[in-house]
Design a protein around this motif. Sequence first.
Motif, PDB file in Angstrom:
ATOM      1  N   UNK A 190       0.780  -1.227   0.000  1.00 59.19           N
ATOM      2  CA  UNK A 190       0.000   0.000   0.000  1.00 59.19           C
ATOM      3  C   UNK A 190       0.811   1.277   0.000  1.00 59.19           C
ATOM      4  N   UNK A 191       1.910   1.298   0.796  1.00 59.63           N
ATOM      5  CA  UNK A 191       2.654   2.551   0.905  1.00 59.63           C
ATOM      6  C   UNK A 191       4.111   2.308   1.220  1.00 59.63           C
ATOM      7  N   UNK A 202       4.833  -1.470  -5.749  1.00 59.45           N
ATOM      8  CA  UNK A 202       5.036  -0.701  -4.516  1.00 59.45           C
ATOM      9  C   UNK A 202       4.203   0.577  -4.511  1.00 59.45           C
ATOM     10  N   UNK A 203       3.676   0.948  -3.335  1.00 58.71           N
ATOM     11  CA  UNK A 203       2.946   2.211  -3.155  1.00 58.71           C
ATOM     12  C   UNK A 203       1.704   2.272  -4.047  1.00 58.71           C
ATOM     13  N   UNK A 215      -0.820  -9.313  -0.772  1.00 59.63           N
ATOM     14  CA  UNK A 215      -1.214  -7.907  -0.678  1.00 59.63           C
ATOM     15  C   UNK A 215      -0.911  -7.406   0.717  1.00 59.63           C
ATOM     16  N   UNK A 216      -0.012  -6.425   0.803  1.00 60.87           N
ATOM     17  CA  UNK A 216       0.513  -5.939   2.080  1.00 60.87           C
ATOM     18  C   UNK A 216      -0.013  -4.534   2.323  1.00 60.87           C
ATOM     19  N   UNK A 217      -0.676  -4.300   3.464  1.00 57.99           N
ATOM     20  CA  UNK A 217      -1.187  -2.953   3.730  1.00 57.99           C
ATOM     21  C   UNK A 217      -1.412  -2.745   5.212  1.00 57.99           C
ATOM     22  N   UNK A 218      -1.233  -1.499   5.654  1.00 59.88           N
ATOM     23  CA  UNK A 218      -1.549  -1.112   7.021  1.00 59.88           C
ATOM     24  C   UNK A 218      -2.826  -0.301   7.033  1.00 59.88           C
ATOM     25  N   UNK A 246      -0.107  -4.736   8.131  1.00 67.73           N
ATOM     26  CA  UNK A 246       1.118  -4.217   8.751  1.00 67.73           C
ATOM     27  C   UNK A 246       0.762  -3.316   9.918  1.00 67.73           C
ATOM     28  N   UNK A 247       1.748  -3.109  10.774  1.00 70.31           N
ATOM     29  CA  UNK A 247       1.514  -2.279  11.955  1.00 70.31           C
ATOM     30  C   UNK A 247       1.657  -0.795  11.634  1.00 70.31           C
ATOM     31  N   UNK A 248       1.659  -0.441  10.349  1.00 64.59           N
ATOM     32  CA  UNK A 248       1.756   0.959   9.946  1.00 64.59           C
ATOM     33  C   UNK A 248       0.445   1.673  10.288  1.00 64.59           C
TER      34      UNK A 248
END
Lengths: 255, 255, 255, 255, 255, 255, 255, 255
Positions: B133-134, B159-160, B184-187, B209-211
């Motif tokens: 995601x970011x 990415x992003x 798919x990775x996202x906070x 994610x812990x973002x």
Amino acid sequence: MEQSYLRKILALVQNGELSLDDAVLKIREEPYTDLGYAMIDNHRQLRQGFAEVIYGEGKRKDQILGITKKMLESGVKTILITRLSEEKASYIGKGLGLAVEKPFFQYHEIPRLAIIGPVPEPAGRGTIVVASGGTSDLPVSEEAALTAQALGNKVVRLTDVGVSGLHRLLSHLDEIMSATVIIAVAGMEGALPSVIAGLADCPVIAVPTSVGYGAGFGGVSALLAMLNSCASGVSVVNIDNGFGAGYQAAMINRK
Amino acid sequence: MEQSYLRKILALVQNGELSLDDAVLKIREEPYTDLGYAMIDNHRQLRQGFAEVIYGEGKRKDQILGITKKMLESGVKTILITRLSEEKASYIGKGLGLAVEKPFFQYHEIPRLAIIGPVPEPAGRGTIVVASGGTSDLPVSEEAALTAQALGNKVVRLTDVGVSGLHRLLSHLDEIMSATVIIAVAGMEGALPSVIAGLADCPVIAVPTSVGYGAGFGGVSALLAMLNSCASGVSVVNIDNGFGAGYQAAMINRK
Amino acid sequence: MEQSYLRKILALVQNGELSLDDAVLKIREEPYTDLGYAMIDNHRQLRQGFAEVIYGEGKRKDQILGITKKMLESGVKTILITRLSEEKASYIGKGLGLAVEKPFFQYHEIPRLAIIGPVPEPAGRGTIVVASGGTSDLPVSEEAALTAQALGNKVVRLTDVGVSGLHRLLSHLDEIMSATVIIAVAGMEGALPSVIAGLADCPVIAVPTSVGYGAGFGGVSALLAMLNSCASGVSVVNIDNGFGAGYQAAMINRK
Amino acid sequence: MEQSYLRKILALVQNGELSLDDAVLKIREEPYTDLGYAMIDNHRQLRQGFAEVIYGEGKRKDQILGITKKMLESGVKTILITRLSEEKASYIGKGLGLAVEKPFFQYHEIPRLAIIGPVPEPAGRGTIVVASGGTSDLPVSEEAALTAQALGNKVVRLTDVGVSGLHRLLSHLDEIMSATVIIAVAGMEGALPSVIAGLADCPVIAVPTSVGYGAGFGGVSALLAMLNSCASGVSVVNIDNGFGAGYQAAMINRK
Amino acid sequence: MEQSYLRKILALVQNGELSLDDAVLKIREEPYTDLGYAMIDNHRQLRQGFAEVIYGEGKRKDQILGITKKMLESGVKTILITRLSEEKASYIGKGLGLAVEKPFFQYHEIPRLAIIGPVPEPAGRGTIVVASGGTSDLPVSEEAALTAQALGNKVVRLTDVGVSGLHRLLSHLDEIMSATVIIAVAGMEGALPSVIAGLADCPVIAVPTSVGYGAGFGGVSALLAMLNSCASGVSVVNIDNGFGAGYQAAMINRK
Amino acid sequence: MEQSYLRKILALVQNGELSLDDAVLKIREEPYTDLGYAMIDNHRQLRQGFAEVIYGEGKRKDQILGITKKMLESGVKTILITRLSEEKASYIGKGLGLAVEKPFFQYHEIPRLAIIGPVPEPAGRGTIVVASGGTSDLPVSEEAALTAQALGNKVVRLTDVGVSGLHRLLSHLDEIMSATVIIAVAGMEGALPSVIAGLADCPVIAVPTSVGYGAGFGGVSALLAMLNSCASGVSVVNIDNGFGAGYQAAMINRK
Amino acid sequence: MEQSYLRKILALVQNGELSLDDAVLKIREEPYTDLGYAMIDNHRQLRQGFAEVIYGEGKRKDQILGITKKMLESGVKTILITRLSEEKASYIGKGLGLAVEKPFFQYHEIPRLAIIGPVPEPAGRGTIVVASGGTSDLPVSEEAALTAQALGNKVVRLTDVGVSGLHRLLSHLDEIMSATVIIAVAGMEGALPSVIAGLADCPVIAVPTSVGYGAGFGGVSALLAMLNSCASGVSVVNIDNGFGAGYQAAMINRK
Amino acid sequence: MEQSYLRKILALVQNGELSLDDAVLKIREEPYTDLGYAMIDNHRQLRQGFAEVIYGEGKRKDQILGITKKMLESGVKTILITRLSEEKASYIGKGLGLAVEKPFFQYHEIPRLAIIGPVPEPAGRGTIVVASGGTSDLPVSEEAALTAQALGNKVVRLTDVGVSGLHRLLSHLDEIMSATVIIAVAGMEGALPSVIAGLADCPVIAVPTSVGYGAGFGGVSALLAMLNSCASGVSVVNIDNGFGAGYQAAMINRK
């Protein structure tokens, strides 16, 4: 506070929005009527300029009827009753000496909401878009849409436009980009407001719904997702609070 | 279980993937080596066919070095060490008699991950897409991507591409539609897996994610959103568990 | 996205999987049919290659019947309806002009799931194992198993193999070691996926169930245990989401 | 309560476990000594028959030394100090006029625990097994094991026998089946106690550890899993409470 | 594991606790009987030496009857069925060809628990005390007490001895101080186990109950209080898990 | 979406808000610039009409400087950087060839926020009031106020007007009643937005802060209170999200 | 409100508690002084009759000094500053032109609390008892005790009287039974207030502390236990809020 | 404890509040009567000086009647039964040989509370004010008010004075400023106690109610808000615990 309230009345007289007689009445009127079980705020409609609203849940049908009658007596034109069961609605419709479903008393089953009196002509700055993720979100999105309409706004509905099928949403890009304010209603993962806010350039009010199961926790997952939106311009109301979103949208859309 | 393990060895001999000498060694070897502080599973690589993995967090650097050496001795080709601080990495690199950053020992700072030994040639059924995601999700998405590579897979990174700017994602539709499996990775609101799963026709592994901050609760909001995805074909791993996603993706992509 | 969709249709024509007439129809067809209460995605089956699925909870029986009819009209062969009460199932069976329990319309009481149309022949890469911890997990494990079957997979069921009696599980080691993908269903402490993933060398999809009481918190304990599995290769779906696990397993098992 | 305490003293005299002089002393002694910052229970060792225990966390080193000295003066033989930092341990060792690591004052770094005075000979009914899931659980499992030893028990340790590699556990079936009581220590998904309780026929005390990350929530996932064990005979103590498990195990193992 | 099971049988033969014929039968018997909806563990009673237990919740009455019959056939003497509604109990009583309330089939309404077969003579090391905080905790404390009795233990009940009226508890100090193990059952603030453990010198098993309202969160407050007990020697089972406490107490009290 | 974007450019040309040359540039420009670690949205300022914003947390200072430079190159006038440490601010100020604190680069210590470029003249429909409960809420309320100013709005601040001293708030009734939108910032019990919304007749955006301790749970108590406001017209943003509130307020206040 | 405030002043004049000059001053004084970063309530001491209180956490030392000076100027006699670090205390002591530890400025290290000006003579109806469970609760119990003393009350302290050793508490029954109000401070299982309220016949204010670990959740367990007390007459303040308890106790004890 | 109880009796004899005969009776009486399902505390009324209270929830109607009769027999004058359904109330009224609604047995429907025997004359130090936020809070606020009255206090009710309409509250400033103790009852955001405590100079007992929906979490939001009140002098009882607040208020108001 009395001063500011007085100034408001005088301004309405100056603008011709309030007759002299009504102004006299308003100035002399007690600010609150105590019905024993409820205190009715007689100045509120003038102060905030909107229809009156009664939250029906947790009130007995005779109490709601009593409050409604008192409001109508004191000159309120349009009354919105939210979270009203069909059985209570029928009782109130009869109590007002009117058949249910007549223009003066409309009851909407899906959002369990009644409107007493005329729905005002749209008078806002623009259009309020109410977008919802799925069929099960309708009770909430309709509560939002009808609230906004009862408070004098033009409303466009986008139904079943959840993020797992983006095309359904993207085919309504024009409505989204030309809205004054958007209400985005969704349960489950609550992603709709983030996606819409990335496409729009107006404020987005996010409404989480209790649609879902298991780790949806009755709407908490959607609520958290919306509070953590990575898109700018999103704010959030309580789970299933379609009314709150419709009311704030009306305030934002007010000229 | 011994039988099934034995059958596995014989099958590898039959297929020519294991020499006779190695097979004899394997059959005679104890299933576990007890180092006092850890029991090393000597059969695991054969049983599961992958590189060995050491979870670096909570282990002392001398313990990690000890485990690594024992594994190399017993014939392991490629070792992945996750959650490894730079300081420990430097110690282990030296302990192995090698300069850090040499091909045999690579250390990746952002995901804090080391690969010892050769990264195998891609041998899976297709491509693993790792979308994030970011910028702040990079430590997790890189852990996933490098894990998948170390286990012998072709990886494409997006990415992003967070949902608040859909164009960034939609411009990669081809990669998404031709993947064998997508990570798919996202906070924050964790909406990326839902949107991607609606576009793709392969399994999607979601990694929260812990973002984020405040009501993000260290990744819990994203986790809940992903568990409640309205799109079919999504499953979820623990917060920040890039390794777990990369590992399962490798299993799915295995021929 | 239109391009990629078009390319998919052409590829199917090229492979002989779609007739010229059907291709023409598909290309001309609107992507969505708006039924007022729902938007039906006419391209989805082609895009994702699976039977259509209707989530029955929160939809009225006439809505479900309406959606079903429209899908059958537009050429869908097999439809899966999940979370469908017996009463609604009976209504829909009659509405389709068919007796309930006939081959064309099967209703399964325990998982409350209906399959309309033929169950396709198994066509995946291998076998999907559905293992469940106890008798009370059957509604969820059956939802998973039937979903996988309806999407064209061979399924092996291991019932009542919870971790407190390891022998029951270990006596099925062969099925576990030869699976392509395993669905592990468990409530209470949710340990089954960890134990299975330690024995298997394929991806494990963990499904927590709401079975339990007190500090089980309606499946949350099992969910958390599964997210924290110490075994590699495990991912998790929502509590009681047998459908989601079956669907993803089918995607993984697809050739 | 005085009566029952008195009866206990007399019983000890009758059994020859307490000399007449000590009995006189004990009967005359004040039940509590008030040090200002703490009240020392002078009757406790007699009442409960165990070594004294000081919880070191949140107490200053001079306070701990003061309490220790007062206890030794009043005849306590063995004192256990838990959650004691190395720096405090060194201060106390010196304060007692003794070098650290001498037989009279042992300090154990990993579980941060000190034992003052002789460790009694094992005198329980049988053996206490302390099993732990992984290397990172050692601080907690050692706290449990040393507590049980300091209270006069024979302890067998099974280290790194987590459920994702069942063979490591199953190879110790004999120890498990012949234990009087088992302490099962695990973080992450906390499945170890369930699996062990299914194999054993003695009480199992489960100790969740804070090992893990993300949705492990500092040991809460393991705690919940253990409270929801599907195996009979399991009870649970607080997260990381190795001492509590060791203490209760000693009580259970007492003749 | 077969070896250890075999050794157990032989030991029972050696001790004269198992006849030669029964031993032969047991050795030849399949370890599990698969009823389709449940796998019955035929070795368990021998392995663990206790009556068999069926968890009634979530099983249909015909399933429970089927399991019961199969167990009786295979030689089980005493069967405990927990969480059994009165309606199911009546069905099972009739199904066994017996009137409810006859010695062979007892049903206890308050804890909703049935005992089939003879309640064994008390044979443990000492007495199990079951103390409960208030009248509303009776369903749970009786489940604990009856479980312990059905497993062959002498039980003393202390009812309505909550901590807000200490005299009620202190007047039973003798029973508390002479127990082998104490089960402390309480809802609301869950303080009873801490107070009792301070008075007793035997293990205390704490059982939180769901008694209370508001911030009691269905027993979570009591559960947390018990896990955080400042007294040594306390362990905890799940909310309302009287059975689990009774079972573990029986294990502890076993000679 | 390209069409709507193009229409927007043409409308700006038509209104004289965009020169022909800039329009040509904009039309030809790529929608995104990929910096490797971030994708910069080149169309966003036109689409949404606001200054650009960079979220500084979790980005390295060289990354922030890189993004800033790229934005200035592509014609962005005003850039807001939030959650920026003093150390990073100093680096960026120097990197832009400018002394910190010069008009072109302002850094605000309390809200840790930088504004690059000119702060636009107030151009909204009316006034944005930013009210905060106590001194400790200043970092958040200032982030909100400066964001609104940087986006071209007139802002009135009401500081330390918490509900436990109503007079402080009531003495500002005029500002409250004449606002276009109010941002109410509070920690602890989070009651300020409810009280203000009862007095005002414009939308209120509530911002919970992490001010408090114990059962404040880092702002969760305030967040929940605000979501449950009994006053109409309140919506909520994430804990400490002053930026989000300022941004949405600016959108609402836009002509 | 002005009227009621005025009446209060006149009543004080009538009672001779306020001189004519001071009354004139008070009547003319502005209700609030705005220091920019804080608004000081000049009428509060008269309205509520107590010393002034400054919450030190989250305020800079120069701000605290500024507020203190302004208060002393406007005639405040005694000022309490809570949650004040030693470093800030030293700065403020010097800033007031006084050595720390002089009678006029006392700083208490353990509760991190300063008292400026004379501690008034005890003038309440009776005695306030402050009871605490353990040594680690002292920072909170001392904050409570000193607050009550600074507000003019006689305080009796009972330290280390936790429920796991009832004798320590029961030996102080006289103090408990003769108190006007009791503050019960405890961490971990938080049972102390329940036990005390069962013994006393005066209101009990319960203060949970963050003492404990694991499932203590920083005081939440103790908080919940106290809210669910089975004893009548208990109310609760926030975790570690010794000040709040001391303040309310002083109000209750006021004549 | 016997001593202190005895002293209490003697003091009442000395003050003429207890006749010699009653004193003799009391001294000879057993402290508890064991009814099997409940232990009745015969000394309590003397010890605490109040009417007896029975918590009706979770007790059967025959149990409540039995307890009531035993209390009346042993000389109790006034009995309060809380959480009593109308059906149980009718049974008890008849069982006492009295028509419901007669002076001796009053049943109050809204708070579901019965008072048996005379309501004592107000005898406290002053007035207890019970303020509530809205109509739906009446069941809880009436429970508080009637409890306080039954315990001999003068009570003033302020109904429907929620913070979103401050004028309703401010018009009752005189009652608020002259109260001895105030009970503030509110659901939703729970802000009422904070606002009232800022206006009053007496203790405020806050009662959160379960009124609300969604993120109100059954009163948890209100509870947290009240625990975090920024106003001094507030303490909190459990959600919906009107009785507890009324009881403590009575204790505070006692001379």
